[in-house]
Write a protein that holds these residues in place. Structure first.
Motif, PDB file in Angstrom:
ATOM      1  N   SER A 123      -6.452  58.533  19.001  1.00 22.56           N
ATOM      2  CA  SER A 123      -6.969  57.073  18.515  1.00 22.56           C
ATOM      3  C   SER A 123      -6.761  56.612  17.243  1.00 22.56           C
ATOM      4  N   LEU A 124      -7.461  57.816  16.354  1.00 28.87           N
ATOM      5  CA  LEU A 124      -7.526  57.463  14.966  1.00 28.87           C
ATOM      6  C   LEU A 124      -6.081  57.641  14.449  1.00 28.87           C
ATOM      7  N   ALA A 125      -5.338  58.339  14.896  1.00 30.16           N
ATOM      8  CA  ALA A 125      -4.060  58.330  14.439  1.00 30.16           C
ATOM      9  C   ALA A 125      -3.223  56.935  14.823  1.00 30.16           C
ATOM     10  N   ALA A 126      -3.657  56.144  15.900  1.00 28.69           N
ATOM     11  CA  ALA A 126      -2.748  54.853  16.086  1.00 28.69           C
ATOM     12  C   ALA A 126      -3.768  53.905  15.126  1.00 28.69           C
ATOM     13  N   LEU A 127      -4.997  54.147  14.984  1.00 26.31           N
ATOM     14  CA  LEU A 127      -5.630  53.106  14.008  1.00 26.31           C
ATOM     15  C   LEU A 127      -4.847  53.118  12.796  1.00 26.31           C
ATOM     16  N   ILE A 153      -2.973  49.528  20.878  1.00 26.87           N
ATOM     17  CA  ILE A 153      -2.147  50.875  20.791  1.00 26.87           C
ATOM     18  C   ILE A 153      -3.349  51.886  20.440  1.00 26.87           C
ATOM     19  N   VAL A 154      -4.547  51.500  20.034  1.00 25.22           N
ATOM     20  CA  VAL A 154      -5.780  52.452  20.020  1.00 25.22           C
ATOM     21  C   VAL A 154      -6.199  52.823  21.248  1.00 25.22           C
ATOM     22  N   ALA A 155      -6.224  51.963  21.976  1.00 25.18           N
ATOM     23  CA  ALA A 155      -6.675  52.221  23.476  1.00 25.18           C
ATOM     24  C   ALA A 155      -5.652  52.959  24.180  1.00 25.18           C
ATOM     25  N   PHE A 156      -4.270  52.714  24.127  1.00 24.98           N
ATOM     26  CA  PHE A 156      -3.393  53.628  24.402  1.00 24.98           C
ATOM     27  C   PHE A 156      -3.605  55.062  24.180  1.00 24.98           C
ATOM     28  N   GLY A 199      -8.796  62.234  22.927  1.00 25.63           N
ATOM     29  CA  GLY A 199      -8.343  60.939  22.782  1.00 25.63           C
ATOM     30  C   GLY A 199      -8.877  60.418  21.207  1.00 25.63           C
ATOM     31  N   LEU A 200     -10.019  60.765  20.874  1.00 30.74           N
ATOM     32  CA  LEU A 200     -10.617  60.318  19.463  1.00 30.74           C
ATOM     33  C   LEU A 200      -9.427  60.576  18.482  1.00 30.74           C
ATOM     34  N   VAL A 208     -15.424  61.096   6.121  1.00 33.63           N
ATOM     35  CA  VAL A 208     -16.671  61.077   6.556  1.00 33.63           C
ATOM     36  C   VAL A 208     -16.675  60.332   7.908  1.00 33.63           C
ATOM     37  N   LEU A 209     -15.927  59.332   8.040  1.00 31.36           N
ATOM     38  CA  LEU A 209     -15.932  58.520   9.387  1.00 31.36           C
ATOM     39  C   LEU A 209     -15.633  59.603  10.623  1.00 31.36           C
ATOM     40  N   CYS A 210     -14.362  59.977  10.351  1.00 25.85           N
ATOM     41  CA  CYS A 210     -13.873  60.997  11.451  1.00 25.85           C
ATOM     42  C   CYS A 210     -14.787  61.903  11.761  1.00 25.85           C
ATOM     43  N   ARG A 211     -15.523  62.873  10.910  1.00 25.18           N
ATOM     44  CA  ARG A 211     -16.271  63.668  11.093  1.00 25.18           C
ATOM     45  C   ARG A 211     -17.744  63.247  11.849  1.00 25.18           C
ATOM     46  N   SER A 212     -18.007  62.123  11.325  1.00 21.54           N
ATOM     47  CA  SER A 212     -19.447  61.551  11.852  1.00 21.54           C
ATOM     48  C   SER A 212     -19.214  61.294  13.468  1.00 21.54           C
ATOM     49  N   LEU A 213     -18.059  60.709  13.725  1.00 16.46           N
ATOM     50  CA  LEU A 213     -17.705  60.453  15.082  1.00 16.46           C
ATOM     51  C   LEU A 213     -17.665  61.633  15.979  1.00 16.46           C
TER      52      LEU A 213
END
Length: 335
Positions: free
Chosen positions: A268-272, A206-209, A264-265, A309-314
């Motif tokens: 994907s974060l929401a799906a994660l 689902i992250v890939a989707f 997509g990022l 911090v993870l989201c901002r770094s990506l």
């Protein structure tokens, strides 16, 4: 009558690059020094017993870095470091004032009482107590995100390229994209759990989707925007299909593809987050939900900070990639 004109006020900082450094620099230092004094000298409320040493150490280190940065900027006021500090000084002053208010209303006067509100030293203590589990959860989330995101982006690129270049493929695939693409990735989690042999693979699916749909849509749009005249000229000069795709279609679609990567990022974060809340036993969203179940709100806030911090770094890494690939658009979109 004299025709001489004075320098507009808005141009003063450019004419005197050290001006704001000499005014806002001491103000920022004074605000953060005041915060350190509040932490160490103002007595805590009776209900607060968190240790001050870690927070004081962080504050002293940050203040020392700010002093060194400011002195270096004064020595070379036209350098990039001075420009970066000048740009951030108003935020540093406002941030220091906000931290003073936060410290006073929580640890010193207890106007904002636990468990829903936590002072900075409580958050630092929670992080130090749980950093090994947080590091494990961060690693798990990052691996799951990167696995699904990379697979979904690659598949989206191939799908969009195929649809954008081949009218026959677009005829068959575009309705599928229009039908399945808008479905939220989290809604497909029950189906993914049925189809995949493990919960980890279903979460990766689902992250890939989440990454596939925006990447396919934007790649298709970028390829289809390629002027037909360029293709005809290249074919007249002897270019084959592989050359046209590799040297014309893909470079033409690159700005749209990067837009698809950004979009997509987010999906994907929401799906994660959904996958970790439902089907994965390790990760930042799992950690946040787990500590919230114990009403351990300081640890919940720490988990949220690590996630931010993870989201901002990506996102910063994606914009760095964009700047390197599209140097001619460097000043059009900034992060």
């Amino acid at each position: 009558m004299s025709t001489a004109s004075t320098t507009p006020p808005l141009l003063t900082p450019a004419a005197h690059p050290a001006g704001s450094l000499r005014t806002l620099g001491p103000a920022a230092l004074a605000v953060w020094l005041t915060y350190l004094a509040v932490v160490l000298l103002v007595p805590d409320a009776p209900t607060r017993t968190a240790a001050h040493a870690p927070l004081a150490a962080v504050s002293v280190a940050g203040l020392a870095c700010l002093v060194v940065w400011w002195l270096a900027a004064l020595a070379r006021p036209t350098s990039s470091a001075a420009s970066a500090l000048r740009h951030r000084l108003p935020r540093l002053v406002a941030g220091g004032a906000w931290f003073i208010v936060w410290q006073v209303t929580t640890a010193k006067l207890a106007l904002l009482e636990p468990p829903y509100f936590a002072s900075p030293e409580v958050l630092i203590g929670s992080f130090l107590d749980d950093w090994r589990l947080l590091a494990s959860c961060l690693t798990s989330s990052a691996l799951l995100l990167l696995t699904g995101y990379a697979a979904g982006s690659a598949l989206g690129f191939l799908t969009g390229l195929l649809m954008g270049w081949s009218p026959r493929a677009d005829y068959w695939l575009h309705p599928l994209l229009q039908t399945l693409g808008p479905v939220p990735a989290s809604a497909l989690l029950p189906l993914a759990l049925l189809l995949m042999p493990t919960t980890y693979l279903s979460a990766a699916l689902i992250v890939a989707f989440g990454a596939w749909f925006p990447m396919a849509t934007m790649t298709r749009a970028g390829v289809r925007a390629l002027p037909r005249d360029l293709i005809d000229v290249a074919r007249t000069l002897g270019a084959d299909e592989h050359f046209l795709v590799r040297r014309l279609a893909v470079p033409s679609a690159l700005p749209d593809m990067l837009t698809g990567l950004f979009t997509g990022l987010g999906t994907s974060l929401a799906a994660l987050m959904t996958a970790e809340l439902v089907g994965v036993d390790r990760g930042l969203a799992w950690y946040i939900s787990w500590v919230k179940g114990w009403a351990d709100y300081p640890r919940m806030y720490v988990g949220l900070i690590v996630l931010i911090v993870l989201c901002r770094s990506l996102m910063v890494l994606l914009f760095r990639l964009r700047s390197s690939l599209l140097a001619w658009q460097h000043d059009l979109v900034r992060w």
